[in-house]
Write a protein that holds these residues in place. Structure first.
Motif, PDB file in Angstrom:
ATOM      1  N   LEU A 330      -5.739   5.237   4.345  1.00 53.24           N
ATOM      2  CA  LEU A 330      -6.246   5.224   2.704  1.00 53.24           C
ATOM      3  C   LEU A 330      -5.829   6.471   2.337  1.00 53.24           C
ATOM      4  O   LEU A 330      -5.246   6.512   1.090  1.00 53.24           O
ATOM      5  CB  LEU A 330      -7.506   4.745   2.685  1.00 53.24           C
ATOM      6  CG  LEU A 330      -7.925   4.401   1.196  1.00 53.24           C
ATOM      7  CD1 LEU A 330      -6.697   3.391   0.258  1.00 53.24           C
ATOM      8  CD2 LEU A 330      -9.220   4.211   1.132  1.00 53.24           C
ATOM      9  N   VAL A 333      -1.837   7.150   1.645  1.00 53.56           N
ATOM     10  CA  VAL A 333      -1.393   6.130   0.921  1.00 53.56           C
ATOM     11  C   VAL A 333      -1.906   6.077  -0.593  1.00 53.56           C
ATOM     12  O   VAL A 333      -1.102   6.003  -1.660  1.00 53.56           O
ATOM     13  CB  VAL A 333      -1.506   4.737   1.552  1.00 53.56           C
ATOM     14  CG1 VAL A 333      -0.476   3.542   0.749  1.00 53.56           C
ATOM     15  CG2 VAL A 333      -0.851   4.618   2.907  1.00 53.56           C
ATOM     16  N   GLU A 334      -3.332   6.014  -0.541  1.00 57.17           N
ATOM     17  CA  GLU A 334      -3.746   5.918  -1.946  1.00 57.17           C
ATOM     18  C   GLU A 334      -4.945   7.079  -2.215  1.00 57.17           C
ATOM     19  O   GLU A 334      -5.864   6.781  -2.072  1.00 57.17           O
ATOM     20  CB  GLU A 334      -4.168   4.678  -2.391  1.00 57.17           C
ATOM     21  CG  GLU A 334      -3.399   3.560  -2.920  1.00 57.17           C
ATOM     22  CD  GLU A 334      -3.035   3.978  -4.054  1.00 57.17           C
ATOM     23  OE1 GLU A 334      -3.703   4.946  -4.946  1.00 57.17           O
ATOM     24  OE2 GLU A 334      -2.171   3.194  -4.589  1.00 57.17           O
ATOM     25  N   LYS A 336      -6.057   9.023  -4.649  1.00 58.08           N
ATOM     26  CA  LYS A 336      -7.060   8.761  -5.536  1.00 58.08           C
ATOM     27  C   LYS A 336      -8.307   7.678  -5.207  1.00 58.08           C
ATOM     28  O   LYS A 336      -9.550   8.172  -5.406  1.00 58.08           O
ATOM     29  CB  LYS A 336      -6.498   8.515  -6.698  1.00 58.08           C
ATOM     30  CG  LYS A 336      -7.362   8.380  -7.848  1.00 58.08           C
ATOM     31  CD  LYS A 336      -6.785   8.093  -9.238  1.00 58.08           C
ATOM     32  CE  LYS A 336      -7.543   7.809 -10.386  1.00 58.08           C
ATOM     33  NZ  LYS A 336      -6.811   7.436 -11.801  1.00 58.08           N
ATOM     34  N   LEU A 337      -7.849   6.614  -4.682  1.00 52.22           N
ATOM     35  CA  LEU A 337      -8.674   5.761  -4.213  1.00 52.22           C
ATOM     36  C   LEU A 337      -9.568   6.190  -3.172  1.00 52.22           C
ATOM     37  O   LEU A 337     -10.933   5.809  -3.183  1.00 52.22           O
ATOM     38  CB  LEU A 337      -8.226   4.450  -3.948  1.00 52.22           C
ATOM     39  CG  LEU A 337      -9.155   3.433  -3.429  1.00 52.22           C
ATOM     40  CD1 LEU A 337      -9.934   2.707  -4.520  1.00 52.22           C
ATOM     41  CD2 LEU A 337      -8.022   1.960  -2.941  1.00 52.22           C
ATOM     42  N   ILE A 393      -6.149  -1.520  -1.543  1.00 46.74           N
ATOM     43  CA  ILE A 393      -5.206  -1.219  -2.611  1.00 46.74           C
ATOM     44  C   ILE A 393      -5.230  -2.270  -3.557  1.00 46.74           C
ATOM     45  O   ILE A 393      -5.101  -2.016  -4.831  1.00 46.74           O
ATOM     46  CB  ILE A 393      -3.701  -0.817  -1.941  1.00 46.74           C
ATOM     47  CG1 ILE A 393      -3.872   0.454  -1.160  1.00 46.74           C
ATOM     48  CG2 ILE A 393      -2.759  -0.808  -3.095  1.00 46.74           C
ATOM     49  CD1 ILE A 393      -2.494   0.529  -0.493  1.00 46.74           C
ATOM     50  N   ARG A 396      -7.888  -2.081  -5.966  1.00 48.07           N
ATOM     51  CA  ARG A 396      -8.081  -0.582  -6.351  1.00 48.07           C
ATOM     52  C   ARG A 396      -8.474  -0.653  -7.767  1.00 48.07           C
ATOM     53  O   ARG A 396      -9.563   0.135  -8.204  1.00 48.07           O
ATOM     54  CB  ARG A 396      -6.505  -0.076  -6.358  1.00 48.07           C
ATOM     55  CG  ARG A 396      -6.388   1.513  -7.006  1.00 48.07           C
ATOM     56  CD  ARG A 396      -4.997   1.689  -6.888  1.00 48.07           C
ATOM     57  NE  ARG A 396      -4.632   3.203  -7.409  1.00 48.07           N
ATOM     58  CZ  ARG A 396      -4.815   3.914  -8.487  1.00 48.07           C
ATOM     59  NH1 ARG A 396      -4.949   3.059  -9.326  1.00 48.07           N
ATOM     60  NH2 ARG A 396      -4.776   4.957  -8.652  1.00 48.07           N
TER      61      ARG A 396
END
Length: 444
Positions: A330, A333-334, A336-337, A393, A396
């Motif tokens: 995570l 890939v993301e 900020k999250l 996601i 999100r």
């Protein structure tokens, strides 16, 4: 860290001698990673440059229909209708309804599975099955039932037929050492799912889990007997004194090294449990999709001992490795999250444990779980980690807008297998090869 093997190395490994089943499964998973991350351009009939939600919503058709083989196999007795005798040879079979009940034409996936690999080429046949699963999905009715899904799973997981007498002999042994733990869990297995409750009885769930517990118990007993140290202490001391340290370190005859080697190869060891909480939920979809308890037993036992033995070893060390990988993937890939969740003290250990342990079977609806498992069995159960990342996601915006994301993550939204698979295929391309290698091995 080692780099991912090239295609030439994979071909050489496949041609060399008789590699172990564990090695072949690892090769297949690495090849699946290459397939998924190469925009599917390697398939001879695929000209797509990407795989996303739009591709799965309107999957590209094969350039030519799936080859209808000249040699056709007779259907198994369990699948043959009492009014329709099995057809052998080149005689044309009468069209019948598919498992979905919509129309009378068989799907390309069902035809490919029933007719077998072209000219006996198993590798090509498996590639075709995987491609069709990704592009067309398994046809099923509203309850998720399909006439051929269980056979597809048996083929993808490379599981030979299990004699009914073997399963019955385990049943007739009575209560296993884990029987009490099993009974404490079975009554609440998918308790709020009416589809599961209508089709699968608690008695069948108890029988299957108890039989698997006996099977694992026997494997542990056999392994313990092999790894038991010799009683000749004088001989042990002589070997210890007379063996140079360099040779002693490389020796593979000690019990500890045997256990470590067994763990890497996916064999049940002394540290394995014969039942852990959560196995009841992991077992449930197998019983739901199978046409008999024997098929479900073969699938479930083979899956936990070959694909994810680390999930039932020790303190579920494989599950905890998978949870750490959820956080790491995570974060890539993301970011900020991931940063937001970490700032709230929300690591995957707190919310994703059931999803990792049960391959997302804990999240309804059950028909969508079955579609997700079609994908996992085709391309590797390790991709469940990325499927969990895909679910995060999709949540999100809701998570980022919430001051208390722990309330949102207590229960994931209903599964949408098509969207999750499409997003997972995209995520695969962003995962570095060393990290993907860890994904493959985390459950071993």
């Amino acid at each position: 860290m080692t780099s991912q093997p090239t295609q030439a190395q994979l071909n050489l490994a496949a041609l060399a001698g008789s590699p172990s089943p564990g090695a072949m499964r690892s090769l297949r998973k690495i090849q699946s990673h290459q397939f998924l991350s190469s925009n599917l351009s390697s398939h001879p009939s695929s000209t797509r440059t990407s795989v996303g939600p739009e591709d799965l919503a309107q999957p590209a058709q094969l350039d030519s229909p799936v080859r209808l083989r000249a040699h056709r196999r007779a259907r198994s007795n369990s699948d043959a209708s009492s009014r329709e005798p099995p057809t052998v040879g080149t005689q044309r079979r009468t069209a019948r309804k598919t498992g979905s009940g919509f129309g009378i034409k068989r799907s390309s996936l069902e035809v490919s599975l029933r007719d077998g690999p072209h000219q006996g080429n198993v590798r090509e046949g498996l590639q075709e099955l995987r491609y069709l699963i990704l592009s067309t999905r398994v046809e099923a009715d509203g309850d998720g039932m399909s006439s051929y899904r269980v056979y597809l799973w048996l083929a993808l997981l490379d599981i030979p037929p299990v004699p009914t007498d073997e399963y019955l002999s385990l049943i007739h042994r009575g209560r296993s050492p884990a029987y009490t733990k099993i009974r404490n869990d079975t009554f609440r297995t998918l308790a709020t799912d009416p589809l599961f409750k209508r089709r699968v009885t608690e008695a069948s769930l108890i029988r299957l889990l108890n039989a698997v517990a006996w099977k694992l118990h026997d494997a542990k007993t056999k392994n313990r007997a092999k790894s038991r140290p010799s009683t000749d202490r004088r001989r042990q001391m002589e070997l210890l004194i007379n063996t140079p340290p360099s040779i002693a370190e490389e020796s593979s005859s000690s019990p500890d090294s045997t256990i470590r080697r067994s763990a890497r190869s996916g064999i049940i060891t002394n540290d394995s449990a014969i039942y852990v909480q959560g196995m009841n939920v992991l077992c449930a979809p197998f019983l739901y999709a199978a046409r008999s308890e024997v098929e479900a037993f073969a699938l479930f036992h083979s899956f936990i001992t070959r694909e994810c033995p680390g999930y039932i070893r020790g303190a579920m060390d494989g599950v905890h490795r998978g949870l750490r990988l959820v956080d790491r993937c995570l974060e890539i890939v993301e970011p900020k999250l991931a940063a937001y969740l970490f700032s709230k003290g929300m690591q995957a250990e707190l919310y994703a444990f059931p999803s990792v342990l049960t391959m997302c079977a804990c999240t309804p609806p059950l028909p969508e779980v079955l579609h997700l498992w079609d994908f996992l069995f085709a391309y590797g159960a390790h991709l469940n980690i990325l499927c969990i990342v895909a679910q995060l996601i999709r949540m999100r915006d809701t998570i980022l807008e919430s001051p208390s994301p722990n309330k949102i993550l207590r229960s994931f939204p209903p599964l949408d297998a098509k969207e999750i698979i499409a997003l997972t295929v995209l995520i695969v391309r962003k995962i570095p090869e060393p990290l993907y290698a860890e994904l493959i091995d985390h459950a071993k």
